[in-house]
Design a protein around this motif. Structure first.
Motif, PDB file in Angstrom:
ATOM      1  N   LEU A 155      -6.932  33.944  -0.475  1.00 22.29           N
ATOM      2  CA  LEU A 155      -8.306  33.705  -0.032  1.00 22.29           C
ATOM      3  C   LEU A 155      -8.635  34.590   1.179  1.00 22.29           C
ATOM      4  O   LEU A 155      -9.744  35.126   1.283  1.00 22.29           O
TER       5      LEU A 155
ATOM      6  N   ALA B  48     -17.973  35.858  -6.364  1.00 22.63           N
ATOM      7  CA  ALA B  48     -17.260  35.662  -7.632  1.00 22.63           C
ATOM      8  C   ALA B  48     -16.369  36.858  -7.955  1.00 22.63           C
ATOM      9  O   ALA B  48     -15.268  36.692  -8.497  1.00 22.63           O
TER      10      ALA B  48
ATOM     11  N   ALA C 162     -11.852  27.998  -7.391  1.00 19.58           N
ATOM     12  CA  ALA C 162     -12.946  28.405  -6.509  1.00 19.58           C
ATOM     13  C   ALA C 162     -13.661  27.222  -5.868  1.00 19.58           C
ATOM     14  O   ALA C 162     -14.139  27.316  -4.739  1.00 19.58           O
ATOM     15  N   ARG C 163     -13.731  26.091  -6.566  1.00 20.78           N
ATOM     16  CA  ARG C 163     -14.469  24.930  -6.050  1.00 20.78           C
ATOM     17  C   ARG C 163     -13.561  23.916  -5.354  1.00 20.78           C
ATOM     18  O   ARG C 163     -14.011  22.857  -4.943  1.00 20.78           O
TER      19      ARG C 163
ATOM     20  N   TYR D 140     -15.006  29.008  -2.634  1.00 20.55           N
ATOM     21  CA  TYR D 140     -16.277  29.679  -2.919  1.00 20.55           C
ATOM     22  C   TYR D 140     -17.204  29.594  -1.708  1.00 20.55           C
ATOM     23  O   TYR D 140     -17.797  30.597  -1.285  1.00 20.55           O
TER      24      TYR D 140
ATOM     25  N   LEU E 289     -13.153  36.663  -5.766  1.00 20.65           N
ATOM     26  CA  LEU E 289     -12.322  35.539  -6.213  1.00 20.65           C
ATOM     27  C   LEU E 289     -11.558  35.919  -7.479  1.00 20.65           C
ATOM     28  O   LEU E 289     -10.382  35.574  -7.638  1.00 20.65           O
ATOM     29  N   ASP E 290     -12.218  36.645  -8.341  1.00 16.79           N
ATOM     30  CA  ASP E 290     -11.556  37.105  -9.559  1.00 16.79           C
ATOM     31  C   ASP E 290     -10.486  38.150  -9.233  1.00 16.79           C
ATOM     32  O   ASP E 290      -9.382  38.123  -9.806  1.00 16.79           O
TER      33      ASP E 290
ATOM     34  N   THR F 168     -10.250  32.376  -9.179  1.00 14.57           N
ATOM     35  CA  THR F 168     -11.439  31.873  -9.885  1.00 14.57           C
ATOM     36  C   THR F 168     -11.249  30.430 -10.342  1.00 14.57           C
ATOM     37  O   THR F 168     -12.169  29.610 -10.239  1.00 14.57           O
TER      38      THR F 168
END
Length: 318
Positions: free
Chosen positions: A136, A109, A121-122, A91, A112-113, A118
């Motif tokens: 990515l 977001a 993401a972190r 993210y 990423l989806d 998703t």
């Protein structure tokens, strides 16, 4: 649109890219092919202003890359999936790109989806597999919703589902009227994805044509025919002025003829056919035929004689 005019890059005495001129047009997927060392990566780096040309010019929608304001909104590229800060989360990696190009945070977001990340993401990028890194990198290319997209080996590390996904994505982007330029060594995948081909060898342009024309121009096409009345069929074809090659398998190979015409001739003379099939080379075969003279690095199945002598019989035993 990407326009190259006389693009040339020298490294000392080495000419990596030699007077390349071609245009990558919107609305289709353009494949970029060439043997190892042909100059593909150098060409793509010059398109993005990462390398400066020795001569020539390259423009992105009519402008030099370094003149683009917020370039991710014009062109998105994946050249190296590992070109990211491993200590950042997926993210935050995308957020930094977004903030540097005036792209809304909400877009992070969304992409990423789109690429299926998703759920991670972190997580820090350094823990990503090669396939996740590719996803990515593709997310970064899509971030600015650009009209032009450029991918270098986009299917590296992807599983079959991921390969199908990126193939469908590229076709969808082209169908939206975007410019899609993709380099890959996977000929089977390129054959399913690209509409147009640009082929280079030793830095020079070898072909700039549609997929169908490339295969037709660089391979042999023929019709394979089998019949229990082989000798009679041979006589009929010769009388009709059709060129026939007898294959070792017992089939006949007809050059320069149409399957429909051969079928009609056989029917007129009441000749039974067990096979009537048009044959055409694959993209890989056509590519190998065109670039055979341009391959810089040749591999050999057996080691050189001096190494065999040094190893004794061990090389045969593996």
């Amino acid at each position: 649109m990407i326009e190259l005019a006389g693009l040339t890059k020298r490294y000392g005495e080495k000419v990596a890219v030699n007077d390349l001129t071609f245009t990558v047009r919107p609305g289709i997927v353009t494949g970029f092919l060439g043997p190892n060392g042909a100059g593909k990566s150098t060409t793509m780096r010059m398109m993005l202003g990462l390398d400066r040309p020795t001569a020539g010019d390259v423009r992105i929608d009519g402008k030099h890359y370094d003149r683009l304001k917020d370039p991710l909104k014009y062109i998105g590229a994946l050249l190296d999936a590992k070109a990211m800060h491993g200590g950042r989360s997926a993210y935050n990696h995308l957020l930094c790109l977004a903030q540097s190009n005036g792209i809304p945070r909400s877009r992070v977001a969304e992409v990423l989806d789109t690429v299926g990340l998703t759920g991670v993401a972190r997580k820090k990028a350094k823990g990503f597999s090669l396939g996740m890194g590719q996803r990515l990198g593709i997310a970064g290319a899509l971030l600015g919703d650009p009209r032009i997209l450029m991918f270098d080996e986009p299917v590296n590390g992807l599983d079959p589902e991921g390969i199908h996904w990126i193939r469908t994505l590229m076709k969808s982007l082209a169908a939206q009227g975007r410019t899609v330029f993709v380099s890959s060594h996977l000929m089977s995948e390129m054959a399913l994805t690209a509409d147009h081909l640009v082929v280079i060898g030793q830095g020079r342009l070898l072909a700039d044509t549609s997929m169908a024309e490339f295969i037709e121009q660089n391979s042999r096409s023929y019709v394979r025919v089998r019949s229990p009345q082989r000798e009679r069929l041979l006589d009929v074809l010769h009388e009709a002025g059709v060129t026939v090659v007898e294959s070792g398998s017992g089939a006949l190979e007809v050059d320069g003829g149409k399957a429909e015409h051969i079928g009609e001739l056989a029917a007129q003379h009441q000749i039974v056919l067990h096979e009537l099939s048009p044959q055409q080379a694959s993209l890989e075969e056509a590519f190998m035929g065109l670039t055979a003279e341009s391959v810089e690095y040749h591999a050999h199945s057996d080691p050189p004689a001096e190494l065999r002598s040094a190893w004794g019989g061990d090389w045969e035993r593996g």
